[in-house]
Design a protein around this motif. Structure first.
Motif, mmCIF file in Angstrom:
data_model
loop_
_atom_site.group_PDB
_atom_site.id
_atom_site.type_symbol
_atom_site.label_atom_id
_atom_site.label_comp_id
_atom_site.label_asym_id
_atom_site.label_seq_id
_atom_site.Cartn_x
_atom_site.Cartn_y
_atom_site.Cartn_z
ATOM 1 N N LYS A 1 0.822 -1.223 0.000
ATOM 2 C CA LYS A 1 0.000 0.000 0.000
ATOM 3 C C LYS A 1 0.848 1.262 0.000
ATOM 4 O O LYS A 1 0.441 2.296 -0.523
ATOM 5 C CB LYS A 1 -0.948 -0.015 1.205
ATOM 6 N N ASP B 1 -4.635 -6.004 -0.469
ATOM 7 C CA ASP B 1 -5.007 -5.598 0.886
ATOM 8 C C ASP B 1 -6.456 -6.062 1.098
ATOM 9 O O ASP B 1 -7.314 -5.820 0.240
ATOM 10 C CB ASP B 1 -4.901 -4.060 0.974
ATOM 11 N N SER B 2 -6.731 -6.743 2.209
ATOM 12 C CA SER B 2 -8.022 -7.433 2.332
ATOM 13 C C SER B 2 -9.212 -6.474 2.229
ATOM 14 O O SER B 2 -10.233 -6.805 1.607
ATOM 15 C CB SER B 2 -8.083 -8.200 3.656
ATOM 16 N N GLU B 3 -9.063 -5.265 2.805
ATOM 17 C CA GLU B 3 -10.171 -4.302 2.764
ATOM 18 C C GLU B 3 -10.455 -3.861 1.332
ATOM 19 O O GLU B 3 -11.608 -3.749 0.918
ATOM 20 C CB GLU B 3 -9.835 -3.073 3.615
ATOM 21 N N GLU C 1 -4.528 2.894 4.534
ATOM 22 C CA GLU C 1 -5.526 2.229 3.685
ATOM 23 C C GLU C 1 -6.588 3.195 3.168
ATOM 24 O O GLU C 1 -7.133 3.015 2.076
ATOM 25 C CB GLU C 1 -6.179 1.080 4.463
ATOM 26 N N ASN D 1 -2.140 1.992 9.915
ATOM 27 C CA ASN D 1 -2.480 1.097 8.796
ATOM 28 C C ASN D 1 -3.813 1.503 8.176
ATOM 29 O O ASN D 1 -3.950 1.566 6.955
ATOM 30 C CB ASN D 1 -2.527 -0.358 9.271
HETATM 31 MG MG MG Z 1 -5.516 -4.266 5.214
#
Ligand code: MG
Ligand code: NAD
Length: 401
Positions: free
Chosen positions: A136, A161-163, A233, A229
Protein backbone atom coordinates in the motif's frame (compact mmCIF):
# COMPACT_ATOMS: atom_id res chain seq x y z
CA UNK A 1 -12.75 4.51 -11.37
CA UNK A 2 -9.62 3.14 -12.94
CA UNK A 3 -9.39 0.04 -10.87
CA UNK A 4 -12.77 -1.16 -12.10
CA UNK A 5 -12.21 -0.62 -15.81
CA UNK A 6 -12.41 -3.96 -17.63
CA UNK A 7 -9.08 -5.42 -18.59
CA UNK A 8 -8.26 -5.21 -22.26
CA UNK A 9 -5.16 -7.35 -22.01
CA UNK A 10 -5.09 -11.11 -21.61
CA UNK A 11 -3.11 -12.51 -18.66
CA UNK A 12 -0.30 -14.99 -19.06
CA UNK A 13 0.07 -17.64 -16.36
CA UNK A 14 3.45 -16.25 -15.31
CA UNK A 15 3.89 -14.73 -11.84
CA UNK A 16 6.74 -12.69 -10.35
CA UNK A 17 6.74 -12.28 -6.56
CA UNK A 18 8.35 -9.19 -5.06
CA UNK A 19 8.74 -9.67 -1.30
CA UNK A 20 8.63 -13.47 -1.57
CA UNK A 21 10.00 -14.25 1.90
CA UNK A 22 7.47 -12.08 3.74
CA UNK A 23 4.04 -12.94 5.07
CA UNK A 24 2.22 -12.09 1.82
CA UNK A 25 4.99 -13.63 -0.32
CA UNK A 26 4.89 -16.98 1.47
CA UNK A 27 1.08 -17.05 1.37
CA UNK A 28 1.24 -16.31 -2.36
CA UNK A 29 3.49 -19.32 -3.03
CA UNK A 30 1.08 -21.52 -1.08
CA UNK A 31 -1.90 -20.18 -3.06
CA UNK A 32 -0.11 -20.82 -6.38
CA UNK A 33 0.74 -24.37 -5.28
CA UNK A 34 -2.92 -24.91 -4.37
CA UNK A 35 -4.16 -23.56 -7.72
CA UNK A 36 -1.70 -25.73 -9.61
CA UNK A 37 -2.91 -28.81 -7.70
CA UNK A 38 -6.44 -28.04 -8.97
CA UNK A 39 -5.00 -28.66 -12.41
CA UNK A 40 -7.27 -26.47 -14.55
CA UNK A 41 -4.58 -23.82 -15.02
CA UNK A 42 -0.87 -24.03 -14.36
CA UNK A 43 0.76 -20.90 -12.97
CA UNK A 44 4.52 -20.54 -13.21
CA UNK A 45 6.51 -18.42 -10.76
CA UNK A 46 9.36 -16.99 -12.84
CA UNK A 47 11.10 -14.51 -10.53
CA UNK A 48 11.49 -13.72 -6.83
CA UNK A 49 12.71 -10.67 -4.96
CA UNK A 50 13.42 -10.37 -1.24
CA UNK A 51 15.44 -8.13 1.03
CA UNK A 52 16.03 -10.40 3.97
CA UNK A 53 16.17 -14.10 4.90
CA UNK A 54 18.44 -15.12 2.04
CA UNK A 55 18.38 -18.78 3.09
CA UNK A 56 14.64 -18.79 2.66
CA UNK A 57 14.93 -17.01 -0.68
CA UNK A 58 17.43 -19.68 -1.77
CA UNK A 59 15.09 -22.48 -0.67
CA UNK A 60 12.16 -20.89 -2.52
CA UNK A 61 14.21 -20.36 -5.68
CA UNK A 62 15.38 -23.97 -5.58
CA UNK A 63 11.94 -25.44 -4.91
CA UNK A 64 10.27 -23.36 -7.62
CA UNK A 65 13.12 -23.67 -10.13
CA UNK A 66 13.23 -19.94 -10.88
CA UNK A 67 16.13 -18.63 -12.94
CA UNK A 68 15.96 -15.00 -11.68
CA UNK A 69 16.11 -13.63 -8.14
CA UNK A 70 16.68 -10.09 -6.89
CA UNK A 71 17.81 -8.64 -3.57
CA UNK A 72 19.13 -5.29 -2.37
CA UNK A 73 21.64 -7.28 -0.28
CA UNK A 74 24.95 -7.54 -2.21
CA UNK A 75 25.66 -10.76 -0.26
CA UNK A 76 22.87 -12.44 -2.24
CA UNK A 77 25.21 -12.93 -5.21
CA UNK A 78 27.52 -15.26 -3.34
CA UNK A 79 24.68 -16.85 -1.40
CA UNK A 80 22.54 -17.72 -4.41
CA UNK A 81 24.68 -17.92 -7.54
CA UNK A 82 25.23 -21.69 -7.20
CA UNK A 83 21.48 -22.21 -7.18
CA UNK A 84 20.09 -19.56 -9.52
CA UNK A 85 21.34 -18.53 -12.97
CA UNK A 86 20.64 -14.79 -12.62
CA UNK A 87 21.06 -13.02 -9.29
CA UNK A 88 20.31 -9.29 -9.42
CA UNK A 89 21.65 -7.30 -6.48
CA UNK A 90 21.66 -3.69 -5.33
CA UNK A 91 19.11 -0.99 -4.56
CA UNK A 92 17.36 -1.39 -7.93
CA UNK A 93 17.68 -5.17 -8.20
CA UNK A 94 13.92 -5.84 -8.35
CA UNK A 95 13.43 -3.26 -11.12
CA UNK A 96 16.41 -4.67 -13.04
CA UNK A 97 14.96 -8.18 -12.77
CA UNK A 98 11.55 -6.98 -13.97
CA UNK A 99 13.16 -5.35 -17.01
CA UNK A 100 14.84 -8.64 -17.89
CA UNK A 101 11.99 -11.07 -17.39
CA UNK A 102 8.59 -9.37 -17.22
CA UNK A 103 6.31 -9.71 -20.23
CA UNK A 104 3.03 -7.86 -20.85
CA UNK A 105 0.19 -9.77 -19.19
CA UNK A 106 2.39 -11.34 -16.49
CA UNK A 107 1.20 -10.85 -12.92
CA UNK A 108 3.55 -9.14 -10.47
CA UNK A 109 2.78 -9.57 -6.77
CA UNK A 110 3.81 -6.32 -5.07
CA UNK A 111 4.51 -7.55 -1.54
CA UNK A 112 7.65 -5.62 -0.61
CA UNK A 113 7.15 -3.67 2.62
CA UNK A 114 7.47 0.11 2.64
CA UNK A 115 8.61 2.77 0.19
CA UNK A 116 11.12 0.27 -1.28
CA UNK A 117 8.12 -0.99 -3.26
CA UNK A 118 7.51 2.28 -5.15
CA UNK A 119 9.92 1.84 -8.06
CA UNK A 120 9.13 -1.86 -8.61
CA UNK A 121 5.35 -1.15 -8.58
CA UNK A 122 5.75 1.52 -11.25
CA UNK A 123 8.18 -0.58 -13.30
CA UNK A 124 5.83 -3.59 -13.29
CA UNK A 125 2.91 -1.52 -14.57
CA UNK A 126 5.05 0.27 -17.15
CA UNK A 127 6.12 -3.10 -18.51
CA UNK A 128 2.45 -4.01 -19.00
CA UNK A 129 2.22 -6.44 -16.09
CA UNK A 130 -0.90 -6.50 -13.95
CA UNK A 131 0.02 -5.60 -10.38
CA UNK A 132 -1.49 -7.53 -7.46
CA UNK A 133 -0.78 -4.86 -4.90
CA UNK A 134 -0.20 -5.54 -1.21
CA UNK A 135 2.43 -2.78 -0.91
CA UNK A 136 0.00 0.00 0.00
CA UNK A 137 2.93 2.35 0.69
CA UNK A 138 3.64 2.71 -3.05
CA UNK A 139 0.11 4.03 -3.68
CA UNK A 140 0.13 6.25 -0.59
CA UNK A 141 3.48 7.85 -1.43
CA UNK A 142 3.31 7.85 -5.23
CA UNK A 143 -0.39 7.42 -6.14
CA UNK A 144 -0.43 9.65 -9.24
CA UNK A 145 2.65 7.95 -10.71
CA UNK A 146 1.41 4.42 -10.07
CA UNK A 147 -1.96 5.22 -11.69
CA UNK A 148 -0.28 6.96 -14.64
CA UNK A 149 1.96 3.94 -15.26
CA UNK A 150 -1.11 1.68 -15.39
CA UNK A 151 -2.91 4.10 -17.66
CA UNK A 152 0.00 4.23 -20.12
CA UNK A 153 0.37 0.46 -20.52
CA UNK A 154 -3.26 -0.59 -19.96
CA UNK A 155 -2.15 -2.86 -17.11
CA UNK A 156 -4.40 -3.32 -14.07
CA UNK A 157 -3.87 -2.79 -10.37
CA UNK A 158 -5.68 -5.49 -8.42
CA UNK A 159 -5.83 -4.87 -4.67
CA UNK A 160 -4.51 -7.56 -2.33
CA UNK A 161 -5.01 -5.60 0.89
CA UNK A 162 -8.02 -7.43 2.33
CA UNK A 163 -10.17 -4.30 2.76
CA UNK A 164 -9.55 -3.10 -0.77
CA UNK A 165 -10.04 -6.57 -2.23
CA UNK A 166 -13.39 -6.59 -0.39
CA UNK A 167 -14.40 -3.22 -1.87
CA UNK A 168 -13.17 -4.35 -5.30
CA UNK A 169 -15.39 -7.44 -5.00
CA UNK A 170 -18.38 -5.38 -3.74
CA UNK A 171 -18.09 -3.05 -6.73
CA UNK A 172 -17.79 -5.83 -9.23
CA UNK A 173 -21.25 -5.74 -10.65
CA UNK A 174 -20.08 -2.80 -12.79
CA UNK A 175 -21.34 -0.12 -10.40
CA UNK A 176 -21.03 3.47 -11.55
CA UNK A 177 -19.03 5.94 -9.52
CA UNK A 178 -22.06 8.19 -9.00
CA UNK A 179 -23.92 5.30 -7.31
CA UNK A 180 -21.37 4.99 -4.50
CA UNK A 181 -22.29 6.92 -1.35
CA UNK A 182 -19.47 5.68 0.88
CA UNK A 183 -16.72 3.09 1.07
CA UNK A 184 -16.20 2.01 4.68
CA UNK A 185 -13.02 0.15 5.62
CA UNK A 186 -13.25 -2.12 8.63
CA UNK A 187 -10.49 -2.14 11.25
CA UNK A 188 -9.94 -4.89 13.80
CA UNK A 189 -8.60 -2.21 16.16
CA UNK A 190 -5.43 -4.19 16.82
CA UNK A 191 -4.30 -4.97 20.37
CA UNK A 192 -5.04 -1.47 21.75
CA UNK A 193 -8.63 -0.93 20.61
CA UNK A 194 -9.87 -0.63 24.20
CA UNK A 195 -6.75 0.88 25.79
CA UNK A 196 -6.62 4.44 27.13
CA UNK A 197 -4.38 6.93 25.34
CA UNK A 198 -1.98 7.01 28.30
CA UNK A 199 -1.64 3.27 28.53
CA UNK A 200 -1.14 3.08 24.77
CA UNK A 201 1.60 5.74 24.86
CA UNK A 202 3.97 3.48 26.74
CA UNK A 203 3.00 0.12 25.21
CA UNK A 204 6.00 -2.07 24.46
CA UNK A 205 6.97 -3.84 21.22
CA UNK A 206 5.70 -7.23 22.34
CA UNK A 207 2.29 -5.78 23.22
CA UNK A 208 2.08 -3.89 19.92
CA UNK A 209 3.00 -7.00 17.90
CA UNK A 210 0.28 -9.05 19.61
CA UNK A 211 -2.40 -8.66 16.91
CA UNK A 212 -5.72 -10.28 17.85
CA UNK A 213 -6.86 -11.48 14.41
CA UNK A 214 -4.15 -11.25 11.73
CA UNK A 215 -0.66 -12.73 11.50
CA UNK A 216 1.45 -10.35 9.38
CA UNK A 217 4.90 -8.80 8.99
CA UNK A 218 6.12 -6.58 11.85
CA UNK A 219 5.72 -3.18 10.13
CA UNK A 220 2.07 -3.65 9.14
CA UNK A 221 1.34 -5.17 12.57
CA UNK A 222 2.66 -2.04 14.33
CA UNK A 223 0.71 0.09 11.83
CA UNK A 224 -2.42 -1.87 12.80
CA UNK A 225 -1.86 -1.14 16.49
CA UNK A 226 -1.48 2.63 15.90
CA UNK A 227 -4.26 2.62 13.25
CA UNK A 228 -1.70 4.19 10.89
CA UNK A 229 -2.48 1.10 8.80
CA UNK A 230 -6.11 2.22 8.47
CA UNK A 231 -4.86 5.72 7.66
CA UNK A 232 -2.61 4.33 4.93
CA UNK A 233 -5.53 2.23 3.68
CA UNK A 234 -7.87 5.23 3.47
CA UNK A 235 -5.30 6.97 1.26
CA UNK A 236 -4.84 3.72 -0.70
CA UNK A 237 -8.62 3.55 -1.25
CA UNK A 238 -8.65 7.17 -2.38
CA UNK A 239 -6.25 6.33 -5.23
CA UNK A 240 -7.66 2.91 -6.08
CA UNK A 241 -11.30 3.88 -6.22
CA UNK A 242 -10.98 7.59 -7.05
CA UNK A 243 -12.96 8.72 -3.97
CA UNK A 244 -12.54 11.92 -1.95
CA UNK A 245 -12.36 12.02 1.84
CA UNK A 246 -16.12 12.74 2.01
CA UNK A 247 -16.87 9.27 0.63
CA UNK A 248 -14.35 7.31 2.72
CA UNK A 249 -14.61 6.16 6.30
CA UNK A 250 -13.36 3.49 8.70
CA UNK A 251 -15.10 1.61 11.50
CA UNK A 252 -14.01 -0.86 14.18
CA UNK A 253 -15.01 -4.45 13.59
CA UNK A 254 -12.96 -6.56 16.03
CA UNK A 255 -13.83 -9.96 14.53
CA UNK A 256 -12.27 -9.21 11.10
CA UNK A 257 -14.97 -11.15 9.26
CA UNK A 258 -16.52 -8.26 7.32
CA UNK A 259 -13.53 -7.03 5.34
CA UNK A 260 -15.13 -3.71 4.27
CA UNK A 261 -18.37 -2.54 2.73
CA UNK A 262 -19.81 -0.15 0.22
CA UNK A 263 -22.91 1.91 0.82
CA UNK A 264 -24.75 2.93 -2.33
CA UNK A 265 -26.85 6.04 -2.87
CA UNK A 266 -30.09 4.05 -2.48
CA UNK A 267 -28.71 3.01 0.98
CA UNK A 268 -28.12 -0.62 0.04
CA UNK A 269 -24.91 -1.92 1.61
CA UNK A 270 -22.80 -4.66 0.06
CA UNK A 271 -20.05 -6.27 2.13
CA UNK A 272 -17.55 -9.09 1.64
CA UNK A 273 -17.27 -11.65 4.45
CA UNK A 274 -14.76 -14.41 5.16
CA UNK A 275 -12.49 -15.45 8.03
CA UNK A 276 -9.29 -13.39 8.36
CA UNK A 277 -7.04 -15.23 5.89
CA UNK A 278 -4.94 -13.36 3.31
CA UNK A 279 -5.05 -16.40 1.01
CA UNK A 280 -8.49 -15.28 -0.21
CA UNK A 281 -7.57 -11.78 -1.47
CA UNK A 282 -4.27 -13.14 -2.84
CA UNK A 283 -6.06 -15.92 -4.73
CA UNK A 284 -8.69 -13.52 -6.04
CA UNK A 285 -5.99 -11.21 -7.40
CA UNK A 286 -4.44 -14.19 -9.19
CA UNK A 287 -7.65 -15.71 -10.56
CA UNK A 288 -9.43 -12.39 -11.31
CA UNK A 289 -11.77 -11.90 -13.05
CA UNK A 290 -12.60 -15.58 -12.42
CA UNK A 291 -13.10 -17.33 -9.11
CA UNK A 292 -11.45 -20.70 -8.51
CA UNK A 293 -11.97 -23.25 -5.71
CA UNK A 294 -10.42 -21.71 -2.61
CA UNK A 295 -7.51 -22.55 -0.39
CA UNK A 296 -8.66 -20.06 2.26
CA UNK A 297 -10.76 -21.24 5.20
CA UNK A 298 -14.56 -21.24 4.84
CA UNK A 299 -16.98 -19.07 6.77
CA UNK A 300 -18.93 -20.87 9.48
CA UNK A 301 -21.74 -18.44 10.28
CA UNK A 302 -22.72 -20.29 13.44
CA UNK A 303 -19.35 -19.26 14.89
CA UNK A 304 -19.73 -15.62 13.97
CA UNK A 305 -23.17 -14.92 15.33
CA UNK A 306 -21.91 -11.79 17.08
CA UNK A 307 -20.41 -9.37 14.63
CA UNK A 308 -19.63 -6.06 16.33
CA UNK A 309 -19.12 -2.64 14.85
CA UNK A 310 -18.21 0.56 16.67
CA UNK A 311 -17.03 3.99 15.67
CA UNK A 312 -13.32 4.76 15.98
CA UNK A 313 -12.39 7.20 18.74
CA UNK A 314 -10.44 9.80 16.77
CA UNK A 315 -8.82 11.25 19.88
CA UNK A 316 -7.22 7.98 20.91
CA UNK A 317 -6.49 7.17 17.26
CA UNK A 318 -5.58 10.43 15.44
CA UNK A 319 -4.30 8.49 12.38
CA UNK A 320 -7.80 8.42 10.85
CA UNK A 321 -8.40 12.19 10.83
CA UNK A 322 -4.79 12.77 9.74
CA UNK A 323 -5.18 10.45 6.74
CA UNK A 324 -8.48 12.04 5.68
CA UNK A 325 -6.74 15.44 5.78
CA UNK A 326 -3.84 14.07 3.74
CA UNK A 327 -6.34 13.01 1.05
CA UNK A 328 -7.55 16.63 0.80
CA UNK A 329 -4.01 17.99 0.42
CA UNK A 330 -1.68 17.95 -2.62
CA UNK A 331 -0.46 14.41 -3.37
CA UNK A 332 2.98 14.95 -1.77
CA UNK A 333 1.26 14.78 1.64
CA UNK A 334 0.90 11.01 1.24
CA UNK A 335 4.66 10.64 0.83
CA UNK A 336 5.24 12.65 4.03
CA UNK A 337 2.66 10.62 5.97
CA UNK A 338 4.26 7.38 4.81
CA UNK A 339 7.93 8.30 5.24
CA UNK A 340 7.53 9.77 8.74
CA UNK A 341 5.62 6.67 9.79
CA UNK A 342 8.28 4.31 8.40
CA UNK A 343 11.02 6.13 10.31
CA UNK A 344 9.06 6.11 13.56
CA UNK A 345 7.97 2.46 13.27
CA UNK A 346 11.56 1.34 12.63
CA UNK A 347 12.72 3.17 15.75
CA UNK A 348 9.86 1.82 17.84
CA UNK A 349 10.71 -1.74 16.74
CA UNK A 350 14.29 -1.09 17.92
CA UNK A 351 12.83 0.05 21.26
CA UNK A 352 14.29 3.55 20.85
CA UNK A 353 11.02 5.49 21.13
CA UNK A 354 7.68 5.00 22.93
CA UNK A 355 4.66 3.74 20.98
CA UNK A 356 2.90 7.10 21.34
CA UNK A 357 5.76 8.84 19.51
CA UNK A 358 4.84 7.15 16.22
CA UNK A 359 1.65 9.08 15.54
CA UNK A 360 3.06 12.26 17.15
CA UNK A 361 6.02 12.17 14.77
CA UNK A 362 3.82 11.77 11.70
CA UNK A 363 1.65 14.66 12.86
CA UNK A 364 4.65 16.92 13.54
CA UNK A 365 6.32 16.04 10.21
CA UNK A 366 3.11 16.88 8.32
CA UNK A 367 3.06 20.23 10.13
CA UNK A 368 6.68 21.00 9.24
CA UNK A 369 6.60 20.29 5.49
CA UNK A 370 4.29 21.90 2.93
CA UNK A 371 3.46 19.28 0.32
CA UNK A 372 3.31 19.93 -3.41
CA UNK A 373 1.84 17.77 -6.17
CA UNK A 374 3.82 14.73 -7.23
CA UNK A 375 4.50 14.61 -10.95
CA UNK A 376 7.77 12.70 -11.26
CA UNK A 377 9.61 9.94 -9.44
CA UNK A 378 12.23 12.52 -8.48
CA UNK A 379 9.47 14.46 -6.65
CA UNK A 380 8.58 11.38 -4.61
CA UNK A 381 12.17 10.52 -3.77
CA UNK A 382 12.88 14.09 -2.74
CA UNK A 383 9.84 14.46 -0.48
CA UNK A 384 10.41 10.97 0.96
CA UNK A 385 14.03 11.86 1.75
CA UNK A 386 13.15 15.25 3.27
CA UNK A 387 10.33 13.75 5.38
CA UNK A 388 12.66 11.07 6.76
CA UNK A 389 15.20 13.75 7.68
CA UNK A 390 12.58 15.89 9.43
CA UNK A 391 11.03 12.91 11.22
CA UNK A 392 14.48 11.87 12.53
CA UNK A 393 15.08 15.41 13.72
CA UNK A 394 11.73 15.49 15.54
CA UNK A 395 12.46 12.16 17.20
CA UNK A 396 15.95 13.27 18.27
CA UNK A 397 14.57 16.50 19.72
CA UNK A 398 11.87 14.64 21.67
CA UNK A 399 14.38 12.11 23.07
CA UNK A 400 16.62 14.96 24.28
CA UNK A 401 13.79 16.40 26.31
MG1 MG B 1 -5.52 -4.27 5.21
P1 NAD C 1 6.97 -8.77 5.64
O1 NAD C 1 7.83 -7.91 6.46
O2 NAD C 1 6.52 -10.07 6.18
O3 NAD C 1 7.69 -9.04 4.23
C1 NAD C 1 8.25 -8.03 3.44
C2 NAD C 1 8.97 -8.63 2.27
O4 NAD C 1 9.59 -7.57 1.51
C3 NAD C 1 10.12 -9.58 2.66
O5 NAD C 1 10.20 -10.63 1.72
C4 NAD C 1 11.35 -8.69 2.55
O6 NAD C 1 12.55 -9.42 2.36
C5 NAD C 1 10.97 -7.90 1.31
N1 NAD C 1 11.72 -6.67 1.10
C6 NAD C 1 11.91 -5.64 1.96
N2 NAD C 1 12.65 -4.67 1.37
C7 NAD C 1 12.91 -5.11 0.10
C8 NAD C 1 13.63 -4.57 -0.99
N3 NAD C 1 14.22 -3.38 -0.92
N4 NAD C 1 13.69 -5.29 -2.14
C9 NAD C 1 13.10 -6.50 -2.23
N5 NAD C 1 12.41 -7.06 -1.22
C10 NAD C 1 12.33 -6.37 -0.07
O7 NAD C 1 5.71 -7.88 5.21
P2 NAD C 1 4.23 -8.36 4.83
O8 NAD C 1 3.43 -8.46 6.05
O9 NAD C 1 4.28 -9.52 3.88
O10 NAD C 1 3.72 -7.06 4.07
C11 NAD C 1 4.11 -6.73 2.76
C12 NAD C 1 3.24 -5.60 2.26
O11 NAD C 1 1.90 -6.05 2.20
C13 NAD C 1 3.23 -4.37 3.18
O12 NAD C 1 3.11 -3.23 2.40
C14 NAD C 1 1.97 -4.56 4.01
O13 NAD C 1 1.42 -3.35 4.45
C15 NAD C 1 1.06 -5.23 3.00
N6 NAD C 1 0.00 -6.06 3.58
C16 NAD C 1 0.33 -7.15 4.33
C17 NAD C 1 -0.66 -7.93 4.87
C18 NAD C 1 -0.35 -9.19 5.63
O14 NAD C 1 -1.26 -9.95 5.96
N7 NAD C 1 0.89 -9.50 5.93
C19 NAD C 1 -2.01 -7.58 4.67
C20 NAD C 1 -2.30 -6.47 3.92
C21 NAD C 1 -1.29 -5.71 3.36
Amino acid sequence: MKVLAPSNKPRTDRIIILGSTGSIGVNTIEVVEHLNRLGSRRFEIVGLAAGTRLDELAAQAHALGVSHVASPDPGAKEHLSDLVENVHVGADAAVEMLHQIARPGDLVIGAIVGAAGIKPSIAALELGCDLALANKESLVAAGPLVLAAAERSGAKIIPVDSEHSAVFQCLHAGRQDREIAKVVLTASGGPFRTWTKDRMRSANVKEALNHPTWSMGSKVTIDSASLMNKGLELIEAHWLFGLGSDRLDAIFHPQSIVHSFVEFTDHAVIAQLSPPDMKLPIQYAISWPDRLPGSASRTDFTQFADLHFESIDRVRFPAIAMALEVIDQPSGAGAIFNAANEVAVAQFLQEKIPFGAIVDTVEATLERITPGEITTLADVLEIDHESRRVAQEILMASSDR
